[in-house]
Scaffold this motif. Structure first.
Motif, PDB file in Angstrom:
ATOM      1  N   THR A  58       0.852  -1.183   0.000  1.00 19.61           N
ATOM      2  CA  THR A  58       0.000   0.000   0.000  1.00 19.61           C
ATOM      3  C   THR A  58       0.886   1.231   0.000  1.00 19.61           C
ATOM      4  OG1 THR A  58      -0.134   0.010   2.410  1.00 19.61           O
ATOM      5  CG2 THR A  58      -1.877  -1.163   1.216  1.00 19.61           C
ATOM      6  N   GLY A  59       0.321   2.317  -0.321  1.00 17.34           N
ATOM      7  CA  GLY A  59       1.047   3.580  -0.383  1.00 17.34           C
ATOM      8  C   GLY A  59       0.475   4.403  -1.514  1.00 17.34           C
ATOM      9  N   ASN A  60       0.421   5.690  -1.290  1.00 20.55           N
ATOM     10  CA  ASN A  60      -0.138   6.592  -2.288  1.00 20.55           C
ATOM     11  C   ASN A  60       0.884   6.913  -3.361  1.00 20.55           C
ATOM     12  OD1 ASN A  60      -2.536   6.710  -0.808  1.00 20.55           O
ATOM     13  ND2 ASN A  60      -1.738   8.346   0.484  1.00 20.55           N
ATOM     14  N   LEU A  61       0.397   7.544  -4.419  1.00 19.31           N
ATOM     15  CA  LEU A  61       1.245   7.980  -5.521  1.00 19.31           C
ATOM     16  C   LEU A  61       0.888   9.426  -5.828  1.00 19.31           C
ATOM     17  CD1 LEU A  61       3.233   7.431  -7.885  1.00 19.31           C
ATOM     18  CD2 LEU A  61       1.259   6.590  -9.190  1.00 19.31           C
ATOM     19  N   ILE A  62       1.875  10.297  -5.787  1.00 18.18           N
ATOM     20  CA  ILE A  62       1.682  11.701  -6.130  1.00 18.18           C
ATOM     21  C   ILE A  62       2.437  11.943  -7.437  1.00 18.18           C
ATOM     22  CG2 ILE A  62       1.919  14.109  -5.402  1.00 18.18           C
ATOM     23  CD1 ILE A  62       0.289  12.411  -3.389  1.00 18.18           C
ATOM     24  N   ILE A  63       1.705  12.358  -8.470  1.00 13.52           N
ATOM     25  CA  ILE A  63       2.299  12.640  -9.775  1.00 13.52           C
ATOM     26  C   ILE A  63       2.246  14.143  -9.979  1.00 13.52           C
ATOM     27  CG2 ILE A  63       2.221  12.201 -12.254  1.00 13.52           C
ATOM     28  CD1 ILE A  63       0.526   9.676 -11.610  1.00 13.52           C
ATOM     29  N   ALA A  64       3.417  14.768 -10.022  1.00 15.45           N
ATOM     30  CA  ALA A  64       3.498  16.220 -10.163  1.00 15.45           C
ATOM     31  C   ALA A  64       4.168  16.570 -11.484  1.00 15.45           C
ATOM     32  CB  ALA A  64       4.286  16.811  -8.998  1.00 15.45           C
ATOM     33  N   GLY A  65       3.947  17.791 -11.900  1.00 16.96           N
ATOM     34  CA  GLY A  65       4.581  18.272 -13.126  1.00 16.96           C
ATOM     35  C   GLY A  65       3.828  19.451 -13.694  1.00 16.96           C
ATOM     36  N   ASN A  74      -0.989   9.458 -17.727  1.00 17.57           N
ATOM     37  CA  ASN A  74      -0.398   8.411 -16.894  1.00 17.57           C
ATOM     38  C   ASN A  74      -1.382   7.891 -15.851  1.00 17.57           C
ATOM     39  OD1 ASN A  74       2.734   7.710 -17.119  1.00 17.57           O
ATOM     40  ND2 ASN A  74       2.416   9.796 -17.855  1.00 17.57           N
ATOM     41  N   LEU A  75      -2.187   8.789 -15.271  1.00 21.22           N
ATOM     42  CA  LEU A  75      -3.196   8.366 -14.295  1.00 21.22           C
ATOM     43  C   LEU A  75      -4.146   7.348 -14.916  1.00 21.22           C
ATOM     44  CD1 LEU A  75      -4.807   8.585 -11.634  1.00 21.22           C
ATOM     45  CD2 LEU A  75      -5.914  10.602 -12.606  1.00 21.22           C
ATOM     46  N   HIS A 121     -11.410   0.810  -4.740  1.00 19.69           N
ATOM     47  CA  HIS A 121     -10.200   0.082  -4.340  1.00 19.69           C
ATOM     48  C   HIS A 121      -8.965   0.945  -4.588  1.00 19.69           C
ATOM     49  CE1 HIS A 121     -13.006  -3.332  -5.352  1.00 19.69           C
ATOM     50  NE2 HIS A 121     -12.722  -3.510  -4.076  1.00 19.69           N
ATOM     51  N   LEU A 122      -9.072   1.826  -5.573  1.00 16.81           N
ATOM     52  CA  LEU A 122      -7.984   2.722  -5.946  1.00 16.81           C
ATOM     53  C   LEU A 122      -8.636   4.002  -6.464  1.00 16.81           C
ATOM     54  CD1 LEU A 122      -4.948   3.194  -6.511  1.00 16.81           C
ATOM     55  CD2 LEU A 122      -5.254   2.004  -8.690  1.00 16.81           C
ATOM     56  N   LEU A 123      -8.256   5.140  -5.896  1.00 14.99           N
ATOM     57  CA  LEU A 123      -8.860   6.407  -6.295  1.00 14.99           C
ATOM     58  C   LEU A 123      -7.817   7.326  -6.893  1.00 14.99           C
ATOM     59  CD1 LEU A 123     -11.291   8.381  -6.344  1.00 14.99           C
ATOM     60  CD2 LEU A 123     -10.554   9.147  -4.066  1.00 14.99           C
ATOM     61  N   GLY A 124      -8.141   7.872  -8.048  1.00 16.07           N
ATOM     62  CA  GLY A 124      -7.317   8.892  -8.671  1.00 16.07           C
ATOM     63  C   GLY A 124      -7.954  10.255  -8.476  1.00 16.07           C
ATOM     64  N   LEU A 125      -7.216  11.190  -7.916  1.00 12.30           N
ATOM     65  CA  LEU A 125      -7.657  12.577  -7.784  1.00 12.30           C
ATOM     66  C   LEU A 125      -6.850  13.387  -8.793  1.00 12.30           C
ATOM     67  CD1 LEU A 125      -7.766  12.912  -3.884  1.00 12.30           C
ATOM     68  CD2 LEU A 125      -9.703  12.581  -5.445  1.00 12.30           C
ATOM     69  N   ASP A 126      -7.494  13.764  -9.868  1.00 10.55           N
ATOM     70  CA  ASP A 126      -6.794  14.415 -10.970  1.00 10.55           C
ATOM     71  C   ASP A 126      -6.852  15.928 -10.847  1.00 10.55           C
ATOM     72  OD1 ASP A 126      -5.391  14.531 -13.392  1.00 10.55           O
ATOM     73  OD2 ASP A 126      -7.245  14.680 -14.551  1.00 10.55           O
ATOM     74  N   ASP A 127      -5.732  16.557 -11.099  1.00 11.60           N
ATOM     75  CA  ASP A 127      -5.621  18.014 -11.121  1.00 11.60           C
ATOM     76  C   ASP A 127      -5.930  18.669  -9.782  1.00 11.60           C
ATOM     77  OD1 ASP A 127      -4.654  18.483 -13.646  1.00 11.60           O
ATOM     78  OD2 ASP A 127      -6.636  18.654 -14.569  1.00 11.60           O
ATOM     79  N   ASP A 151      -8.484   2.589   5.547  1.00 14.23           N
ATOM     80  CA  ASP A 151      -8.590   1.231   5.015  1.00 14.23           C
ATOM     81  C   ASP A 151      -7.361   0.817   4.223  1.00 14.23           C
ATOM     82  OD1 ASP A 151     -11.087   0.971   6.132  1.00 14.23           O
ATOM     83  OD2 ASP A 151     -12.165   1.444   4.284  1.00 14.23           O
ATOM     84  N   GLU A 152      -6.329   1.676   4.204  1.00 10.82           N
ATOM     85  CA  GLU A 152      -5.091   1.432   3.459  1.00 10.82           C
ATOM     86  C   GLU A 152      -5.364   1.133   1.991  1.00 10.82           C
ATOM     87  OE1 GLU A 152      -2.880  -1.514   5.710  1.00 10.82           O
ATOM     88  OE2 GLU A 152      -2.032   0.066   6.950  1.00 10.82           O
ATOM     89  N   ARG A 153      -6.290   1.920   1.431  1.00 10.49           N
ATOM     90  CA  ARG A 153      -6.545   1.855  -0.011  1.00 10.49           C
ATOM     91  C   ARG A 153      -5.850   3.052  -0.641  1.00 10.49           C
ATOM     92  NH1 ARG A 153     -12.418   2.225  -0.404  1.00 10.49           N
ATOM     93  NH2 ARG A 153     -12.442   2.563   1.829  1.00 10.49           N
ATOM     94  N   PRO A 154      -5.008   2.828  -1.623  1.00  9.45           N
ATOM     95  CA  PRO A 154      -4.179   3.900  -2.175  1.00  9.45           C
ATOM     96  C   PRO A 154      -4.957   4.974  -2.932  1.00  9.45           C
ATOM     97  CG  PRO A 154      -3.265   1.755  -2.703  1.00  9.45           C
ATOM     98  CD  PRO A 154      -4.635   1.518  -2.148  1.00  9.45           C
ATOM     99  N   ILE A 155      -4.342   6.130  -2.937  1.00 10.69           N
ATOM    100  CA  ILE A 155      -4.840   7.288  -3.675  1.00 10.69           C
ATOM    101  C   ILE A 155      -3.711   7.749  -4.591  1.00 10.69           C
ATOM    102  CG2 ILE A 155      -5.651   9.675  -3.502  1.00 10.69           C
ATOM    103  CD1 ILE A 155      -6.518   8.886  -0.559  1.00 10.69           C
ATOM    104  N   ILE A 156      -4.091   8.067  -5.811  1.00 13.18           N
ATOM    105  CA  ILE A 156      -3.164   8.656  -6.768  1.00 13.18           C
ATOM    106  C   ILE A 156      -3.617  10.094  -6.961  1.00 13.18           C
ATOM    107  CG2 ILE A 156      -2.231   8.551  -9.103  1.00 13.18           C
ATOM    108  CD1 ILE A 156      -3.406   5.600  -9.112  1.00 13.18           C
TER     109      ILE A 156
END
Length: 195
Positions: A58-65, A74-75, A121-127, A151-156
């Motif tokens: 588990t662990g989140n992912l932060i995509i910056a740029g 990519n998301l 199960h996996l959530l992407g928060l875009d922009d 719940d240790e469900r990852p967020i991108i």
């Protein structure tokens, strides 16, 4: 006996591949916007995060740029990658900053939509940071992020911003950073280059 086991494994692999192909078609036809279905290569650090996620980490992912460098592409490619590479059958939801704004504006928040995002199960928060947010919207961001984190469900999260707290609140920003992989995508604005 050896031939039987080989045949059984081959049939199982075919069945898994068929399920993944059907799941991919469903993803591409009902979830993924056409603009983000174009071919390309997933950023290697993001692919590595996906492999760890599929292995149960588990662990989140932060995509910056910067603007237009491919963060949102990519998301959406993460869903495709997880389905095709790992035969993943979880539910991924993606909420843009605008989606979040619409769901939380006005007198009453769209609880059904917030629950869809909170139960993914996996959530992407875009922009994140692309929309001006009020305290009420921050509270709803925090609620969704908190539910997934507990719940240790990852967020991108994709963002152009260095600091997320002004948009999601201090606690939610802290939870997003917790155990997160940070990927910065560099390059030029591809949309501007097409003009």
């Amino acid at each position: 006996m050896h031939d039987y086991e080989h045949d059984r494994r081959a049939k199982l692999a075919d069945w898994e591949n068929t399920k993944a192909a059907n799941r991919l078609a469903l993803w591409e036809n009902t979830k993924q916007p056409k603009a983000f279905a174009k071919p390309g290569t997933l950023h290697p650090d993001i692919a590595a995060w996906c492999d760890r996620f599929a292995a149960g980490e588990t662990g989140n992912l932060i995509i910056a740029g910067g603007i237009g460098v491919g963060k949102t592409w990519n998301l959406w490619a993460i869903g495709r990658y997880l389905i095709t590479r790992h035969h993943w059958f979880g539910r991924m939801e993606v909420a843009t900053a605008y989606d979040f704004h619409v769901a939380t504006e006005g007198f009453k928040a769209d609880r059904d939509q917030l629950n869809v995002w909170s139960s993914a199960h996996l959530l992407g928060l875009d922009d994140v940071g692309a929309q001006t947010v009020n305290e009420r919207t921050k509270e709803h961001y925090a609620g969704v992020i908190n539910t997934l984190s507990e719940d240790e469900r990852p967020i991108i999260a994709t963002t152009n911003e260095e600091k997320l707290a002004p948009f999601v609140g201090d606690r939610a920003a802290s939870r997003l950073r917790e155990n997160a992989t940070f990927v910065t995508i560099t390059g030029y604005d591809r949309r501007k280059a097409r003009q």
